[in-house]
Structure formats: C-alpha cells, structure tokens
Design an enzyme around this catalytic site. Sequence first.
Site, PDB file in Angstrom:
ATOM      1  N   ASP A   1       5.946   2.218   2.130  1.00  0.00           N
ATOM      2  CA  ASP A   1       4.999   1.151   2.451  1.00  0.00           C
ATOM      3  C   ASP A   1       4.223   1.539   3.718  1.00  0.00           C
ATOM      4  OD1 ASP A   1       3.693  -1.194   3.192  1.00  0.00           O
ATOM      5  OD2 ASP A   1       5.344  -2.491   2.578  1.00  0.00           O
ATOM      6  N   HIS A   2       2.921   1.789   3.550  1.00  0.00           N
ATOM      7  CA  HIS A   2       2.118   2.280   4.670  1.00  0.00           C
ATOM      8  C   HIS A   2       1.853   1.207   5.726  1.00  0.00           C
ATOM      9  CE1 HIS A   2      -0.010   5.287   6.693  1.00  0.00           C
ATOM     10  NE2 HIS A   2      -1.187   5.225   6.102  1.00  0.00           N
ATOM     11  N   ARG A   3       2.147  -0.051   5.425  1.00  0.00           N
ATOM     12  CA  ARG A   3       1.988  -1.099   6.434  1.00  0.00           C
ATOM     13  C   ARG A   3       2.997  -0.930   7.563  1.00  0.00           C
ATOM     14  NH1 ARG A   3       2.705  -6.388   2.915  1.00  0.00           N
ATOM     15  NH2 ARG A   3       4.462  -5.079   2.243  1.00  0.00           N
TER      16      ARG A   3
ATOM     17  N   ILE B   1       5.278   2.165   7.631  1.00  0.00           N
ATOM     18  CA  ILE B   1       5.642   3.566   7.831  1.00  0.00           C
ATOM     19  C   ILE B   1       4.390   4.433   7.838  1.00  0.00           C
ATOM     20  CG2 ILE B   1       6.943   5.515   6.896  1.00  0.00           C
ATOM     21  CD1 ILE B   1       8.783   3.438   5.559  1.00  0.00           C
TER      22      ILE B   1
ATOM     23  N   PRO C   1       0.852  -1.201   0.000  1.00  0.00           N
ATOM     24  CA  PRO C   1       0.000   0.000   0.000  1.00  0.00           C
ATOM     25  C   PRO C   1       0.886   1.248   0.000  1.00  0.00           C
ATOM     26  CG  PRO C   1       0.018  -1.002   2.185  1.00  0.00           C
ATOM     27  CD  PRO C   1       0.820  -1.901   1.307  1.00  0.00           C
TER      28      PRO C   1
END
Length: 461
Positions: free
Chosen positions: A432-434, A436, A256
């Site tokens: 990567d929003h998972r 960060i 994501p």
Amino acid sequence: MAKEIKIPQISEGVDTATISEILVSKGDKIKKDQAVIAVETDKASTEIPSAFSGTVKEIKVSEGDEVSVGDVIIILEEASEENKDSGDEKEKKEEKKEETSEEKEKKKTKDKEKKETSEEKKEGEERSADQEDVDESKDESKDEDKDEEKKKPSKKSEKDKSEDKKSLKEVYASPGVRRLARELGINIQKIEGSGDSGRITEKDVKNYKEGGGKKSGPAQPELPDFSKWGAVETKPLNNIKKITAKNVLQSWQSIPHVFQFGEADISGIETYIEDHKEKVEEAGGKLSLTAILTKVVATALHKFPMFNASIDMDKEEMILKKYVNINIAVATDEGLLVPVIKNADQKSIKDLSVEISEIAQKARDQKLSNEDMEGGNFSISNLGGIGGTNFTPIVYHPQVAILGVSRASIKPVYIDDNFEPRSILPLSLSYDHRLIDGADGASFMNWMVKALEDPYEALLG
C-alpha cells in the site's frame, strides 16, 4: 411454550450467512447447545447451536437460504413446558409475563445500553438508528405528496415490509455519519458504502450529495446477451466467491498498489528441506517452502514494522501491531480461503509446518472456524505448486502488504568465475503506497532475498 431459535452474531463484522445444512427434522427432540443448522459465511462454515431443549415444532428456513442476525430459524416446544399447565394456568402465566408497551420501550433502551459495551453487537444498534433515518425520510416525503396519497392510497404488503427490513440490515454507518445524512436531507439507505464490509463513511455521504443524489461508487457495466453468439450456462456464485469478489474489488479501489520483484537463490533451503523433512513428518506436518517463508516473513515484520501495520485515513493515523499473525492463502474447490497462523514469530519451523498442514486441510474440508480466519497482519500467497514466473497479488484489506511466491526454476548463476546451476525463486511484493514508500518496499524485498540465501547473515544485518 414455544421458543424461537435465532441466528446469533456469528463473528465481528459478519451479519449474514447462507444455510448450508439443516441438522434436525420436525419432531426431533434436541438438547440445549445441540447444533441445529450449519451456515456458510465468507470466512468459514459454522454450526449454530440451540439455546433451549425441546421438540422441533417448525423449521422456518431451507438449505441455500440467506439469513441475517436475528432471523428466526427454528421454533421449539420447550421440553420443560410440554403438558405442564392447563389452559387456564397458561393464560394466567401469560398475563403475568405480558409487558406493557412502556415496559418494552424501557427494556429496549436497556438492551441498547448493553450493546454499546459490545463492539460485536454494535451493528444491530446502527441498523436500528437507520430505521429512524428511513422513517424521517418518509415523513418528509409524506407532507409533499399528501394530496396524491389521498387519491391513491396504498398499503405495503408483508413481503414489502420484509424486504425493507432486510435492506436495513445491510446498512452500516456510525452515528456521526447517520447524523450528517439527516442534516443533509439524504436517505442513507440509498448510499453505497466504500468502507470495510460496505460501511458508509462521511466521504460517501458528501460524494452522494455533491453527485446530485446519484449512487456513490462505480456502476457495474451492463453485460451483453452472450447467448446471441452461442450456448451459455449460468451458475450462481457460492458465498465464498461472492464475498471474495467484493473484498478484492474494495481492496483494488481503495489501496494504491505498488509491486516489487525479487529473485532468491534457494538451493540451500531445498537441501535443508530434503535433510529435515522426515523429522517434520514424524511430528505430523510437511516441511515446505511456505513454512520457511512464514518464519522468515515473521522475522522481517519485526525489522520492518511498517509492513505489520494498517492505515486509518479517516483519523489520519497508522496502527502498528505488536503481534505477528500471518495469513496463508489456500486454494479450495469452493474458492480462495486465507486462514491465519497466529504468533508466527514465536513458533519454530517444525511447529509452523505442522500448523500450516493442519489448517490447510481444514480449509479444504470447509471446517475453518471464525477464529481461524481473523486477525491476520500480512499475507503469503504461494503459487509455486501450480507454476508461473511472477504475479501481482492484491493486498488483503486492511493489511498493507502481501508476498507472492512463484515456482522456482534452475538458472545459471555466475559464482567465482564460473556459471553454476542454482534454484532461483521468483518473489512478488505488493504493498500500500499510502503507507509504504518505494525505498521501504525495496529494502524489505532485499532483506527477504538475503534471508533466504543466507539466513545467518540476514539475521546479523
């Protein structure tokens, strides 16, 4: 006695390659460790050496062929065996060397145990286990279709068997995942993996079962017949572009992405480059913005360790790396290559300038080794030499961030009650929003901007 030269394990996670050049001819006498063919993978061009000395008896591949680990490419007549024995003596030797089926099975078992100690050769063991899955699946279907098979007996051609073996080599799954597939009565060959290098995960197996046996993953939409509207030309993708397409699709589907933008005043850095470029040229390199960015990013990864990590969703954990290896994107005639600068944090800007110049040239000449391409933690993609204002690069799996750099332009900046012309550099950070959060992304970008505008202040902050 004839000896077979086979495709070795080229590097970790690489099991197939394309023959780019055949370096010997039939009848040639070659020495042990002499390069006999060159192959191209998604990572680099590699020469395959001979494990024996002898005379080339047969070449079993052609340029452009796709080969897998274990495939026979050349048959040699060993030099040490040529004209050495009479026919009777050879027969006796062959009888002594001949193994019973039981001995062969014991040998296979020992080989498997050795393979378990080597991560690079683990794929071979998994593919062997996949053969058992296929056999079990065939046994189950055999009972159900027994009567029909009696009416319509059929035998697989050698071509069909060869295709089966090839497909088996493309299946990657852990023993636990294979066991789950067997328990659910699923032929694991029919599942498309979503993991790294197409590895089949436990989630893929469950999704396949829940989907009623339909292929996991999105299907490729059918293309129209473009020739209806005009002339077309079809060209095959080269190996680099094929692998790049698969990798970026996997990264986009599994990561994501969040994008953060910033602008840095690099007027001071441009002056620094102008003042020191001759010194770096004398050392054999080119002092560039990319080299300076590499040094700044290397420092930033120590201050923001989350950007120097990877995420394992299966184990629900993060892997924080204590070393700093940075990928530098290089555009080549064959496609995009991303070689690695190892231990960038331990090198000076001059050393980085020389190394980046050398590795970029190796990439353009297609002379990168597997080692040149492996082990990166963070990527930099600088399109400033081409142009553009901003872009959103795709994170290079299994990394969690990449920095995009566009072309600097002169803009008026309000300083001390006056507008001054300054060189402004657009920056794009994808992450990567998972792993960060947005606040982490903004903090990283703000620090990068400050470090480019005033390195001393950033390092003290």
